[in-house]
Design a protein around this motif. Sequence first.
Motif, PDB file in Angstrom:
ATOM      1  N   PRO A  53      78.853  35.822  64.531  1.00 24.42           N
ATOM      2  CA  PRO A  53      79.034  36.768  63.430  1.00 24.42           C
ATOM      3  C   PRO A  53      80.507  37.044  63.121  1.00 24.42           C
ATOM      4  O   PRO A  53      80.890  37.164  61.951  1.00 24.42           O
ATOM      5  N   LEU A  54      81.340  37.149  64.173  1.00 23.33           N
ATOM      6  CA  LEU A  54      82.760  37.412  63.946  1.00 23.33           C
ATOM      7  C   LEU A  54      83.414  36.245  63.224  1.00 23.33           C
ATOM      8  O   LEU A  54      84.198  36.435  62.280  1.00 23.33           O
ATOM      9  N   ALA A  55      83.115  35.018  63.648  1.00 27.05           N
ATOM     10  CA  ALA A  55      83.701  33.844  62.998  1.00 27.05           C
ATOM     11  C   ALA A  55      83.232  33.729  61.550  1.00 27.05           C
ATOM     12  O   ALA A  55      84.025  33.366  60.658  1.00 27.05           O
ATOM     13  N   ALA A 227      84.701  45.640  66.257  1.00 33.50           N
ATOM     14  CA  ALA A 227      84.228  46.928  66.773  1.00 33.50           C
ATOM     15  C   ALA A 227      82.710  46.995  66.959  1.00 33.50           C
ATOM     16  O   ALA A 227      82.237  47.537  67.962  1.00 33.50           O
ATOM     17  N   PRO A 228      81.879  46.465  66.005  1.00 32.41           N
ATOM     18  CA  PRO A 228      80.435  46.531  66.248  1.00 32.41           C
ATOM     19  C   PRO A 228      79.993  45.759  67.490  1.00 32.41           C
ATOM     20  O   PRO A 228      78.949  46.069  68.073  1.00 32.41           O
ATOM     21  N   HIS A 229      80.760  44.753  67.903  1.00 31.07           N
ATOM     22  CA  HIS A 229      80.398  43.957  69.077  1.00 31.07           C
ATOM     23  C   HIS A 229      80.927  44.596  70.362  1.00 31.07           C
ATOM     24  O   HIS A 229      80.206  44.727  71.346  1.00 31.07           O
ATOM     25  N   ILE A 418      85.931  47.003  56.568  1.00 27.21           N
ATOM     26  CA  ILE A 418      85.345  48.308  56.878  1.00 27.21           C
ATOM     27  C   ILE A 418      83.837  48.292  56.620  1.00 27.21           C
ATOM     28  O   ILE A 418      83.025  48.736  57.450  1.00 27.21           O
ATOM     29  N   VAL A 419      83.454  47.777  55.465  1.00 22.95           N
ATOM     30  CA  VAL A 419      82.037  47.777  55.091  1.00 22.95           C
ATOM     31  C   VAL A 419      81.240  46.854  56.004  1.00 22.95           C
ATOM     32  O   VAL A 419      80.096  47.175  56.389  1.00 22.95           O
ATOM     33  N   SER A 420      81.801  45.703  56.356  1.00 23.83           N
ATOM     34  CA  SER A 420      81.105  44.804  57.286  1.00 23.83           C
ATOM     35  C   SER A 420      80.882  45.480  58.632  1.00 23.83           C
ATOM     36  O   SER A 420      79.803  45.360  59.233  1.00 23.83           O
ATOM     37  N   ALA A 421      81.917  46.202  59.096  1.00 23.38           N
ATOM     38  CA  ALA A 421      81.783  46.909  60.373  1.00 23.38           C
ATOM     39  C   ALA A 421      80.729  48.011  60.278  1.00 23.38           C
ATOM     40  O   ALA A 421      79.914  48.200  61.197  1.00 23.38           O
ATOM     41  N   ALA A 450      73.015  41.791  60.223  1.00 25.99           N
ATOM     42  CA  ALA A 450      73.885  42.370  59.189  1.00 25.99           C
ATOM     43  C   ALA A 450      74.446  41.295  58.270  1.00 25.99           C
ATOM     44  O   ALA A 450      74.747  41.564  57.099  1.00 25.99           O
ATOM     45  N   LEU A 451      74.619  40.078  58.779  1.00 27.43           N
ATOM     46  CA  LEU A 451      75.101  38.959  57.964  1.00 27.43           C
ATOM     47  C   LEU A 451      73.982  38.259  57.207  1.00 27.43           C
ATOM     48  O   LEU A 451      74.219  37.255  56.528  1.00 27.43           O
ATOM     49  N   GLY A 452      72.751  38.766  57.331  1.00 22.77           N
ATOM     50  CA  GLY A 452      71.625  38.127  56.680  1.00 22.77           C
ATOM     51  C   GLY A 452      71.000  37.016  57.489  1.00 22.77           C
ATOM     52  O   GLY A 452      70.139  36.287  56.977  1.00 22.77           O
ATOM     53  N   GLU A 453      71.413  36.872  58.755  1.00 24.53           N
ATOM     54  CA  GLU A 453      70.877  35.820  59.617  1.00 24.53           C
ATOM     55  C   GLU A 453      69.570  36.310  60.257  1.00 24.53           C
ATOM     56  O   GLU A 453      69.496  36.567  61.461  1.00 24.53           O
TER      57      GLU A 453
END
Length: 519
Positions: A53-55, A227-229, A418-421, A450-453
């Motif tokens: 997700p981070l990548a 931060a979410p991870h 910010i919104v992704s986090a 959150a990424l739609g996966e």
Amino acid sequence: MDTNLPAHAPDQATARRMQVLAAVCLAALCMPLSFTGPAIAIPAIAAELRGTPLALAWITNAFMLSFGGCLMAAGALADRYGRKRLFMAGMSLFFLAALALAAAPGMLALDLLRAVQGLACAMALSSGLAALAQEFDGPARARAFSLIGTAFGVGLAFGPFLAGLLIARTGWRAIFIATAAAALAALLAAARTMRETRDPQAQGVDWPGALTFTGALSLFTYGLLQAPHKGWGSAASLGLFGGAALLLAAFIGAERRAARPMLDLSLFRLPAFAGVQLLAAAPAFSFVVLLVLLPARFIGIEGYSAFDAGRMMIALSAPMLVLPILAGMAAQRIAAAHICACGLLLAAGGLLWLSTCAPGQPSLSLLAPLLLIGCGISLPWGLMDGLAISVVPVERAGMAAGIFNTTRVAGEGLALAIVSALLGTFTVAALGGTAGIGAQQAAQAGPFLALGELRHAATLLPQAGAAELAQAYGIAFRHLLYVLASITTASALLILAFLRHPAPAAADSATLPACKAHN
């Protein structure tokens, strides 16, 4: 005037200027395509390259961070070493990076090349706009810059649709080949027609300011994305945020000491100038982030094809083609601050309307709120650039425009991070509230969801069905839209308050501290 010039000389000069304008418009078209296209392609890239997700988040964030962080420095380089030279270098770099992206073997190479592409866009945009300013005067300059805005609007409106079409027919790598072709056309046109111009008073780049500014943006963005991870209160997150704060303080100190700073901090003593910077950043939270989040939802959660997702996005972006022009006409009779505030409030209403549309509803139910958001944000979009230079003394207009563009692009990058986090955090919380899912499992699967996966999240949570995961995503997305609507509403009210202050006339500049530098 030389009376010996042939009669067709003015026509040749006009034709040359039009070709320069076409080259810069093509370059401007590449930039929104480079933002919206890969956003549609993220699910396809994830399926092929298997990124974390981070990548995957860095596909868009690396581009926006590099683009926004390098704009002011690129403008200084163009003034000193030549606008044509930097434009050619920027478009050449963009062309090569796009070709390399089309052949990227893995996520690390893809993310690094996206950062290179953002740097190239910063070089091309800053130098291209400066070159146009040398070619056109008066009303002709205003028309030229309005065409640049139209090129951006076309890229935003039809970029997702074009990307979806290319992905459906040839695959995600074709997106980068298409932008490489446009960049090559811009490069060839500029090489033949653009004149070399420089600022004879340019004294070089404020490297301490440039490096500390880019470093602060980079650390803060990376802190938000991980931060979410890792956890918002983890040592890694606190270290990154603390480092960003230190670099920001170093940047402010460097700008106060510099003989020719990138950023004249005294401008922020003007309430109207501060309001314009807020206006530059406001569309990021009400519009730009949706260009990335909605394709992920449509493809990964709703099950749309890339083509159908791109077609849906037209409802959000198509008003950009018409309403900014109408807003400019209306501004002759209505205060620009009122138009901008009303537009943002309409966008906030559209965000709240969209929050009522849970995953699984018919696609037609989404069109009206998307159209309302697009209409609302189109009203300030056509007025922002003019306001950016109208609220400062005339001798500071160049610096004001540079700061405005940097605020807009860097603000978009930060807003996306910010919104992704936030979406990742809300998704983890929603999964944690689902029966049978533990906190550790939610923390592992939430960032993917959150990424739609949805499929990847389902493999990590075999006890949860697809309907339960889609419901958790819908709850998180609804809470995020509440936050975005609140930010947009607050921005509208603050902009209205700040822009009530009259714009300073050139004669009023003596009331402010002496400007150390201007472009």
